[in-house]
Write an enzyme that holds these catalytic residues in place. Structure first.
Site: not given
Length: 320
Positions: A50, A85, A165, A214, A291
């Site tokens: 990426d 991107k 996003n 992540p 969590i």
């Protein structure tokens, strides 16, 4: 000597396969020889990378792919899945094709596997950088930009299209007028920000979420230790003989999302791939579900009294 780890694939709504785990290539403090890092990643078994023009990693990644082919680590470019991107400076209908061609030139490739609109706004600047003046933040013509993305697809320069996003609302808006629906929405997602509303919409429309950050972008200036030092994850990792990162990534895999994880350390790169041959127990999954949730990256850089988003709430349409 063990061979490379095999990463599972998912099939996107475009019909193309994408490895579920990819290597992120952005870092404010990059190692001096990114090419060797990426070659090492391919040797370990990474097949999804990426990148973005703003990361400064497209050119080294292209060199690494060529070197991996030369060494016989892969037989052809088709064995790797490359995502790049459209950065905010190029988020204009007239600039999409030239921006894509520039990325392809940097990478030394004839096509991208996946091309994402990086953020839902435009920046009035010709520079690729992370921070801009508030006066440079402008609204994006998303309809026009997406049409230009679809034209790039028609030209055979990109195999799958996606976004990054986008909130649930912004993604719904795009789906209302797109001819080619996005295959991916790359967003912040982790055990501390699980995105249930967005996941539901994406599942309904056959869109894969790709989780960025992540592990909390641990070590970056905007990162957090909420994941890597989480007591629940530390407890599960200790009783299972896994790392905290492996537990966090395995949880994502079990949510049926894909992920981009960034490490340039050989051992951690290797460990992060070792999440596919074991499962969390129901009890462990229940502990993780408890969590506390918090969006880590607010996107304050893209908020301005004179810009398209006056508040963080507007940027994410209340999903904060």
């Amino acid at each position: 000597m063990a061979g490379p780890t095999t990463t599972p694939y998912v099939t996107l709504n475009s019909g193309h396969n994408m490895p579920v785990l990819g290597l992120g290539t952005f870092a404010l403090c990059q190692p001096p020889d990114l090419v060797s890092v990426f070659v090492q990643a391919i040797k370990l078994g990474y097949r999804h990378f990426d990148t973005s023009p703003v990361y400064g990693s497209e050119r080294p990644l292209g060199f690494a792919i060529a070197e991996a082919i030369r060494r016989g680590l892969i037989q052809s470019r088709d064995e790797v899945f490359i995502t790049s991107k459209l950065w905010c400076t190029d988020a204009d209908p007239e600039l999409v094709l030239p921006a894509l061609q520039n990325s392809l030139s940097n990478l030394g490739l004839e096509y991208l596997d996946l091309y994402l609109v990086h953020w839902p706004l435009r920046v009035n600047s010709g520079e690729y950088k992370v921070m801009y003046g508030k006066e440079d933040l402008l609204p994006i013509d998303m309809r026009g930009v997406w049409k230009a993305m679809e034209e790039c697809h028609s030209l055979g320069l990109v195999r799958s299209l996606g976004v990054s996003n986008l909130s649930t609302k912004k993604l719904s808006d795009l789906l209302s007028y797109s001819t080619i629906p996005p295959a991916v929405n790359q967003v912040e997602m982790s055990v501390t920000w699980s995105q249930p509303k967005l996941r539901e919409l994406c599942k309904k429309h056959g869109i894969y979420i790709t989780a960025w950050g992540p592990l909390g972008t641990y070590g970056e200036i905007w990162g957090s230790n909420l994941i890597m030092e989480n007591p629940t994850l530390e407890y599960i990792a200790s009783i299972r003989g896994k790392t905290v990162a492996q537990v966090a990534l395995r949880w994502l895999y079990e949510q049926k999302v894909t992920m981009i994880v960034k490490s340039f350390n050989k051992e951690r790169m290797k460990e992060n791939l070792q999440i596919f041959d074991w499962k969390l127990t129901k009890e462990e999954a229940k502990l993780i579900a408890k969590i506390p949730q918090q969006r880590r990256y607010q996107g304050n850089e893209f908020v301005s009294p004179s810009g398209p988003y006056k508040t963080v709430d507007e940027l994410w349409d209340g999903e904060i």
